[in-house]
Design a protein around this motif. Structure first.
Motif, PDB file in Angstrom:
ATOM      1  N   VAL A   7       0.842  -1.195   0.000  1.00 49.38           N
ATOM      2  CA  VAL A   7       0.000   0.000   0.000  1.00 49.38           C
ATOM      3  C   VAL A   7       0.880   1.250   0.000  1.00 49.38           C
ATOM      4  CG1 VAL A   7      -1.930   1.169   1.118  1.00 49.38           C
ATOM      5  CG2 VAL A   7      -1.663  -1.312   1.371  1.00 49.38           C
ATOM      6  N   LEU A   8       0.772   2.039  -1.056  1.00 50.17           N
ATOM      7  CA  LEU A   8       1.527   3.283  -1.198  1.00 50.17           C
ATOM      8  C   LEU A   8       0.605   4.461  -0.886  1.00 50.17           C
ATOM      9  CD1 LEU A   8       4.157   4.732  -2.145  1.00 50.17           C
ATOM     10  CD2 LEU A   8       3.138   4.780  -4.440  1.00 50.17           C
ATOM     11  N   VAL A   9       1.046   5.336   0.027  1.00 53.27           N
ATOM     12  CA  VAL A   9       0.228   6.473   0.462  1.00 53.27           C
ATOM     13  C   VAL A   9       1.039   7.759   0.286  1.00 53.27           C
ATOM     14  CG1 VAL A   9      -1.257   7.391   2.281  1.00 53.27           C
ATOM     15  CG2 VAL A   9      -0.759   4.926   2.204  1.00 53.27           C
ATOM     16  N   PRO A  10       0.821   8.504  -0.804  1.00 51.21           N
ATOM     17  CA  PRO A  10       1.596   9.726  -1.040  1.00 51.21           C
ATOM     18  C   PRO A  10       0.984  10.948  -0.362  1.00 51.21           C
ATOM     19  CG  PRO A  10       0.227   9.259  -2.942  1.00 51.21           C
ATOM     20  CD  PRO A  10      -0.026   8.141  -1.956  1.00 51.21           C
ATOM     21  N   ASN A  11       1.826  11.916  -0.109  1.00 49.34           N
ATOM     22  CA  ASN A  11       1.399  13.218   0.387  1.00 49.34           C
ATOM     23  C   ASN A  11       0.952  14.059  -0.811  1.00 49.34           C
ATOM     24  OD1 ASN A  11       1.114  15.780   1.523  1.00 49.34           O
ATOM     25  ND2 ASN A  11       3.326  16.116   1.695  1.00 49.34           N
ATOM     26  N   LEU A  12      -0.341  14.198  -1.005  1.00 49.66           N
ATOM     27  CA  LEU A  12      -0.851  14.921  -2.169  1.00 49.66           C
ATOM     28  C   LEU A  12      -0.490  16.405  -2.139  1.00 49.66           C
ATOM     29  CD1 LEU A  12      -4.404  13.352  -2.615  1.00 49.66           C
ATOM     30  CD2 LEU A  12      -2.180  12.516  -3.405  1.00 49.66           C
ATOM     31  N   PHE A  13      -0.165  16.919  -0.970  1.00 53.37           N
ATOM     32  CA  PHE A  13       0.169  18.341  -0.822  1.00 53.37           C
ATOM     33  C   PHE A  13       1.679  18.584  -0.787  1.00 53.37           C
ATOM     34  CE2 PHE A  13      -4.026  18.687   1.733  1.00 53.37           C
ATOM     35  CZ  PHE A  13      -4.759  18.848   0.577  1.00 53.37           C
ATOM     36  N   TYR A  14       2.440  17.680  -1.394  1.00 58.17           N
ATOM     37  CA  TYR A  14       3.901  17.764  -1.272  1.00 58.17           C
ATOM     38  C   TYR A  14       4.474  19.065  -1.819  1.00 58.17           C
ATOM     39  CZ  TYR A  14       4.239  16.618  -6.275  1.00 58.17           C
ATOM     40  OH  TYR A  14       4.138  16.649  -7.646  1.00 58.17           O
ATOM     41  N   ARG A  15       3.784  19.724  -2.728  1.00 59.24           N
ATOM     42  CA  ARG A  15       4.293  20.991  -3.277  1.00 59.24           C
ATOM     43  C   ARG A  15       4.376  22.082  -2.197  1.00 59.24           C
ATOM     44  NH1 ARG A  15       1.106  18.516  -6.952  1.00 59.24           N
ATOM     45  NH2 ARG A  15       1.933  18.209  -9.080  1.00 59.24           N
ATOM     46  N   HIS A  16       3.665  21.874  -1.104  1.00 63.22           N
ATOM     47  CA  HIS A  16       3.643  22.853  -0.015  1.00 63.22           C
ATOM     48  C   HIS A  16       4.529  22.439   1.156  1.00 63.22           C
ATOM     49  CE1 HIS A  16       0.188  24.803  -1.979  1.00 63.22           C
ATOM     50  NE2 HIS A  16      -0.184  23.585  -2.261  1.00 63.22           N
ATOM     51  N   GLY A  17       5.186  21.290   1.038  1.00 67.24           N
ATOM     52  CA  GLY A  17       6.063  20.827   2.101  1.00 67.24           C
ATOM     53  C   GLY A  17       5.812  19.371   2.438  1.00 67.24           C
TER      54      GLY A  17
END
Length: 248
Positions: free
Chosen positions: A58-68
């Motif tokens: 299960v891969l769970v990315p930070n969708l808001f990574y552009r903000h930190g």
């Protein structure tokens, strides 16, 4: 279950993420899990571990990574009514910048990364989303019909809109089986009907169900919206969906 921190290369930089997967080596069907609007936090790690216990990577990315890197905003351990408006005031600008173009570009990166992991077996994957993540999951499945065999969304946001690229207008591209678990206040009866008509016309195998007595966010144990019986029903629907659509 092992949980590993990761960095996913994207067109706009590096998306921080974590992955949960079974002990003992071997390769396992891949699942891309999209967060809700509150972002990466312990409750999502717990959900990823639960899926990993059933044999999935299960891969769970930070969708808001552009903000930190996550946590992008400071969150209390429990998101109750007394802090909800304050948290949403911080989250809404992040949601507004997460455009359809960014969703689709990131999906390419996330799926490419997921399927390249040595612990992930060959074959199709599933995409799951919560809240805003359900919207992203539907778009990802429609944009990658050759890769995504199952898509599930729980307490989804904005699946039926007037926009030309509203998710319900994309379902003709789906080859995935779909499960949507709605809170009572997620969509109007008219919107539910319109979504069902679109799925029927597309010949998609699907279930679209309203979970009685629930409010938006019912799967998230760190919020006032949490409903334990609805969370159990979510697992009762989700796990069989994955079992019948993903090869082992």
């Amino acid at each position: 279950m092992p949980v590993k921190s990761l960095q996913i290369p994207t067109a706009d930089g590096q998306a921080d993420a974590f992955a949960a997967f079974p002990d003992g080596g071997g390769r396992h069907p891949g699942v891309l899990l999209y967060m809700d609007a509150f972002g990466l936090r312990p409750v999502l790690r717990d959900m990823a571990r639960e899926l990993a216990e059933h044999g999935y990577y299960v891969l769970v990315p930070n969708l808001f990574y552009r903000h930190g890197q996550a946590p992008v905003i400071d969150l209390p351990e429990h998101i109750g009514k007394e802090v909800r408006s304050t948290v949403f005031a911080q989250v809404m600008p992040l949601i507004e910048t997460h455009t359809v173009e960014r969703v689709l570009g990131d999906a390419d990166a996330y799926l490419g990364f997921l399927t390249a992991q040595p612990e992930v077996s060959t074959g199709p994957v599933a995409v799951i989303g919560y809240c805003m993540g359900a919207n992203a999951a539907m778009r990802t499945a429609a944009d990658h019909p050759d890769q995504v065999a199952a898509v599930a969304g729980f307490h989804p946001s904005r699946l039926v809109t007037d926009a030309p690229d509203s998710p319900h207008r994309l379902v003709s591209k789906l080859t995935a089986e779909v499960h949507l678990g709605l809170a009572e206040n997620d969509m109007t009866p008219e919107a539910v009907s319109e979504l069902g008509q679109a799925l029927d016309a597309a010949g998609v195998r699907y279930a679209c169900e309203i979970y009685p007595g629930t409010v938006h966010g019912f799967t998230m144990a760190d919020t006032d919206a949490f409903d334990l019986s609805a969370l159990r029903r979510h697992w009762d629907e989700l796990l069989p969906l994955l079992d019948r659509t993903l090869s082992r």
